[in-house]
Design a protein around this motif. Structure first.
Motif, PDB file in Angstrom:
ATOM      1  N   GLU A 197      16.323   6.666 -15.437  1.00  0.00           N
ATOM      2  CA  GLU A 197      15.018   6.368 -14.847  1.00  0.00           C
ATOM      3  C   GLU A 197      14.966   6.801 -13.383  1.00  0.00           C
ATOM      4  OE1 GLU A 197      14.193   2.255 -15.437  1.00  0.00           O
ATOM      5  OE2 GLU A 197      14.160   2.397 -17.627  1.00  0.00           O
ATOM      6  N   LEU A 198      16.045   6.566 -12.636  1.00  0.00           N
ATOM      7  CA  LEU A 198      16.086   6.966 -11.234  1.00  0.00           C
ATOM      8  C   LEU A 198      16.064   8.484 -11.112  1.00  0.00           C
ATOM      9  CD1 LEU A 198      16.301   5.949  -8.323  1.00  0.00           C
ATOM     10  CD2 LEU A 198      18.788   6.053  -8.543  1.00  0.00           C
ATOM     11  N   PHE A 199      16.758   9.176 -12.008  1.00  0.00           N
ATOM     12  CA  PHE A 199      16.791  10.640 -11.994  1.00  0.00           C
ATOM     13  C   PHE A 199      15.384  11.202 -12.192  1.00  0.00           C
ATOM     14  CE2 PHE A 199      17.138  14.762 -14.061  1.00  0.00           C
ATOM     15  CZ  PHE A 199      18.098  15.415 -13.294  1.00  0.00           C
ATOM     16  N   LEU A 200      14.663  10.684 -13.163  1.00  0.00           N
ATOM     17  CA  LEU A 200      13.319  11.182 -13.451  1.00  0.00           C
ATOM     18  C   LEU A 200      12.345  10.858 -12.318  1.00  0.00           C
ATOM     19  CD1 LEU A 200      13.077  10.263 -17.242  1.00  0.00           C
ATOM     20  CD2 LEU A 200      13.478  12.527 -16.240  1.00  0.00           C
ATOM     21  N   ALA A 201      12.459   9.657 -11.768  1.00  0.00           N
ATOM     22  CA  ALA A 201      11.584   9.277 -10.656  1.00  0.00           C
ATOM     23  C   ALA A 201      11.863  10.131  -9.432  1.00  0.00           C
ATOM     24  CB  ALA A 201      11.768   7.797 -10.325  1.00  0.00           C
ATOM     25  N   SER A 202      13.141  10.417  -9.177  1.00  0.00           N
ATOM     26  CA  SER A 202      13.507  11.257  -8.040  1.00  0.00           C
ATOM     27  C   SER A 202      12.963  12.673  -8.207  1.00  0.00           C
ATOM     28  CB  SER A 202      15.024  11.287  -7.895  1.00  0.00           C
ATOM     29  OG  SER A 202      15.419  12.116  -6.818  1.00  0.00           O
ATOM     30  N   ALA A 203      12.948  13.168  -9.449  1.00  0.00           N
ATOM     31  CA  ALA A 203      12.372  14.492  -9.707  1.00  0.00           C
ATOM     32  C   ALA A 203      10.893  14.510  -9.356  1.00  0.00           C
ATOM     33  CB  ALA A 203      12.579  14.869 -11.170  1.00  0.00           C
ATOM     34  N   LEU A 204      10.193  13.435  -9.680  1.00  0.00           N
ATOM     35  CA  LEU A 204       8.768  13.352  -9.364  1.00  0.00           C
ATOM     36  C   LEU A 204       8.542  13.300  -7.850  1.00  0.00           C
ATOM     37  CD1 LEU A 204       6.004  13.195 -10.738  1.00  0.00           C
ATOM     38  CD2 LEU A 204       6.201  10.702 -10.679  1.00  0.00           C
ATOM     39  N   VAL A 205       9.485  12.717  -7.115  1.00  0.00           N
ATOM     40  CA  VAL A 205       9.415  12.733  -5.645  1.00  0.00           C
ATOM     41  C   VAL A 205       9.392  14.172  -5.147  1.00  0.00           C
ATOM     42  CG1 VAL A 205      10.640  12.161  -3.518  1.00  0.00           C
ATOM     43  CG2 VAL A 205      10.505  10.479  -5.343  1.00  0.00           C
ATOM     44  N   GLY A 206      10.263  15.012  -5.723  1.00  0.00           N
ATOM     45  CA  GLY A 206      10.300  16.415  -5.324  1.00  0.00           C
ATOM     46  C   GLY A 206       8.993  17.131  -5.593  1.00  0.00           C
ATOM     47  N   VAL A 207       8.358  16.818  -6.705  1.00  0.00           N
ATOM     48  CA  VAL A 207       7.066  17.423  -7.029  1.00  0.00           C
ATOM     49  C   VAL A 207       6.028  17.039  -5.974  1.00  0.00           C
ATOM     50  CG1 VAL A 207       5.176  17.472  -8.699  1.00  0.00           C
ATOM     51  CG2 VAL A 207       7.552  17.529  -9.486  1.00  0.00           C
ATOM     52  N   GLY A 208       6.022  15.773  -5.571  1.00  0.00           N
ATOM     53  CA  GLY A 208       5.056  15.322  -4.576  1.00  0.00           C
ATOM     54  C   GLY A 208       5.250  15.956  -3.223  1.00  0.00           C
ATOM     55  N   GLU A 209       6.495  16.263  -2.876  1.00  0.00           N
ATOM     56  CA  GLU A 209       6.780  16.812  -1.545  1.00  0.00           C
ATOM     57  C   GLU A 209       6.651  18.323  -1.487  1.00  0.00           C
ATOM     58  OE1 GLU A 209      10.500  16.839   1.653  1.00  0.00           O
ATOM     59  OE2 GLU A 209      10.412  15.321   0.089  1.00  0.00           O
ATOM     60  N   ALA A 210       6.700  18.996  -2.626  1.00  0.00           N
ATOM     61  CA  ALA A 210       6.857  20.449  -2.660  1.00  0.00           C
ATOM     62  C   ALA A 210       5.753  21.222  -1.954  1.00  0.00           C
ATOM     63  CB  ALA A 210       6.967  20.918  -4.113  1.00  0.00           C
ATOM     64  N   GLY A 211       4.531  20.706  -1.957  1.00  0.00           N
ATOM     65  CA  GLY A 211       3.424  21.515  -1.467  1.00  0.00           C
ATOM     66  C   GLY A 211       3.084  21.385  -0.003  1.00  0.00           C
ATOM     67  N   LEU A 212       3.550  20.332   0.666  1.00  0.00           N
ATOM     68  CA  LEU A 212       3.051  20.053   2.010  1.00  0.00           C
ATOM     69  C   LEU A 212       3.445  21.118   3.035  1.00  0.00           C
ATOM     70  CD1 LEU A 212       3.497  16.183   2.129  1.00  0.00           C
ATOM     71  CD2 LEU A 212       1.375  17.478   1.953  1.00  0.00           C
ATOM     72  N   LEU A 213       4.711  21.482   3.086  1.00  0.00           N
ATOM     73  CA  LEU A 213       5.129  22.460   4.088  1.00  0.00           C
ATOM     74  C   LEU A 213       4.547  23.850   3.827  1.00  0.00           C
ATOM     75  CD1 LEU A 213       6.739  22.959   6.640  1.00  0.00           C
ATOM     76  CD2 LEU A 213       8.755  23.416   5.225  1.00  0.00           C
ATOM     77  N   PRO A 214       4.572  24.373   2.584  1.00  0.00           N
ATOM     78  CA  PRO A 214       3.937  25.675   2.356  1.00  0.00           C
ATOM     79  C   PRO A 214       2.451  25.695   2.725  1.00  0.00           C
ATOM     80  CG  PRO A 214       5.350  25.111   0.514  1.00  0.00           C
ATOM     81  CD  PRO A 214       5.279  23.890   1.382  1.00  0.00           C
ATOM     82  N   ILE A 215       1.731  24.618   2.415  1.00  0.00           N
ATOM     83  CA  ILE A 215       0.311  24.570   2.754  1.00  0.00           C
ATOM     84  C   ILE A 215       0.130  24.558   4.268  1.00  0.00           C
ATOM     85  CG2 ILE A 215      -1.781  23.153   2.643  1.00  0.00           C
ATOM     86  CD1 ILE A 215      -0.899  22.282  -0.155  1.00  0.00           C
TER      87      ILE A 215
END
Length: 440
Positions: A110-128
């Motif tokens: 469960e922690l592994f999957l939740a941590s993966a979703l954290v990465g999805v949420g963070e992925a776009g901010l710096l490129p944008i």
């Protein structure tokens, strides 16, 4: 490319673009807080969920970075076609939800999957953010804005360690303010919940950012042709590839060190969470500040003696310096000694971090630059994903009790640094010729 301000672009003399950039940077720093906080909470999470060092590396490295790399391009695609305020708001909301899911995870899976979703949420901010800068600023203001993104991010990450240190140390005191269903949770879970709370409010604030709904059309789109990326790579792949590999290996090494040395200080040297947070904050801020001064001074000197090769030389200095200092960490016996040595490594790495964007921009053609840079960034995410599991796996192999985490982290980092120096040295022999060809 024409530097005149297109219709609708915010003027560089106005305070609005700078305030907009500041808000974007603060949102980016907020979404960075999960990594240092989870580093400080590692031992608590490991005991609560019965995880090994290898599993810790998977949670903090592979799951986060791999999904972030895979999500970055689709998010960038959405930002090119949809209202970017909604893309930013959605990223912040997904990130906050993912942090909450980490807090209530009951198992490694469960922690592994939740941590993966954290990465999805963070992925776009710096490129944008990088994509918006040319629309917010022109000329020298744009150069300054790009530099401030790097400086603010690095110095801010040091301040973040201090903030999350206070959060981790005082999470139990805040439990009385949570609903009864959450008040009985372990303090490490409470700390993550507290981190998630501001997310939805920042997402609402993102909807009010004074930015264009869609990006300005780039020149190659207006002229109706695609950037000749394949043609560029066919000719210049040795320089571009060795540059990207050298940077990726440097990131790989620093991920191993910055992720596990704080844990080793707590586990093997008895340092407290608040001590580690303050030490990491000081090492980061001081290292970045010194690197900023050194890069300016060394670049000015190299411009006179080796014009056109400043970025690649500085990157070689960065990787070589990290390689020289890293083995001495094995000789440290106290947390203070460890963090002084780690501060030296971070100083060298920061020199490379500040030189990397300039070098990559000069090495790539204008009409394909964004996509070529995104490939390197995705590679860096991949290196980040691999570093922690590999170091954790080696730690488990050396000592199941986790007593060799320091040795494993240094061994993995030193190997990567040797390869980074070799790759960047290979690039240095071709760098000037590639830059000349690209700019001609």
């Amino acid at each position: 490319m024409n530097e005149q301000s297109p219709s609708g672009r915010l003027g560089g003399a106005s305070l609005v673009p700078w305030l907009t950039l500041l808000l974007l940077l603060m949102m980016g720093l907020y979404t960075y807080m999960d990594r240092p906080l989870m580093t400080l909470l590692t031992e608590d999470m490991r005991r609560a969920l019965g995880m090994s060092d290898f599993q810790i590396g998977l949670v903090q490295g592979l799951s986060f970075a791999l999904l972030a790399a895979l999500a970055s391009y689709p998010i960038a695609w959405a930002a090119d076609r949809l209202d970017r305020r909604w893309v930013i708001a959605g990223s912040l909301f997904v990130w906050a939800v993912a942090i909450f899911l980490c807090a209530i995870a009951g198992s490694f899976t469960e922690l592994f999957l939740a941590s993966a979703l954290v990465g999805v949420g963070e992925a776009g901010l710096l490129p944008i953010t990088y994509a918006l800068i040319p629309e917010l600023f022109t000329g020298q203001a744009r150069v300054l804005a790009n530099s401030l993104v790097i400086l603010f991010g690095r110095v801010g990450s040091g301040a973040v360690f201090a903030i999350v240190g206070v959060l981790a140390a005082n999470a139990h005191s805040a439990q009385q303010w949570l609903p009864d269903s959450l008040a009985s949770l372990d303090p490490w879970r409470t700390a993550l919940i507290l981190l998630a709370i501001p997310g939805p409010f920042l997402a609402l604030a993102a909807l009010g950012l004074p930015i264009r709904r869609r990006p300005l059309e780039v020149e190659d789109q207006r002229s109706g042709h695609k950037a000749p990326i394949i043609s560029y790579l066919r000719v210049h792949w040795p320089a571009y590839g060795s540059f990207a590999l050298g940077i990726g290996l440097l990131v790989f090494a620093m991920t191993s060190l910055m992720s596990f040395l704080p844990v080793a200080a707590m586990r093997q040297m008895g340092a407290s969470q608040i001590y580690v947070a303050n030490a990491m904050s000081l090492a980061t801020i001081v290292g970045m500040g010194l690197a900023f001064v050194l890069v300016l001074g060394i670049s000015a000197l190299l411009k006179r003696r080796s014009p056109g090769r400043e970025p690649i030389i500085l990157l070689l200095v960065a990787s070589g310096g990290c390689l020289l200092i890293a083995p001495f960490i094995l000789l440290t016996s106290t947390p203070l000694q460890l963090f002084i040595a780690l501060g030296g490594v971070f100083l060298c790495f920061s020199i490379g971090a500040m030189s990397f964007p300039n070098g990559l921009q000069e090495l790539t053609p204008v009409d394909g630059r964004a996509r070529l840079i995104s490939i390197v960034i995705m590679g860096n995410f991949g290196m980040t994903a691999l570093a922690q599991p590999i170091a954790g796996l080696l730690s488990d192999a050396l000592d199941k009790s986790g007593g060799k985490l320091l040795v494993a982290s240094i061994a993995v980092a030193a190997t990567a640094l040797v390869l980074s120096v070799i790759s960047l040295a290979f690039c240095a022999r071709r760098y000037a010729a590639c830059v000349k060809a690209v700019q001609s």
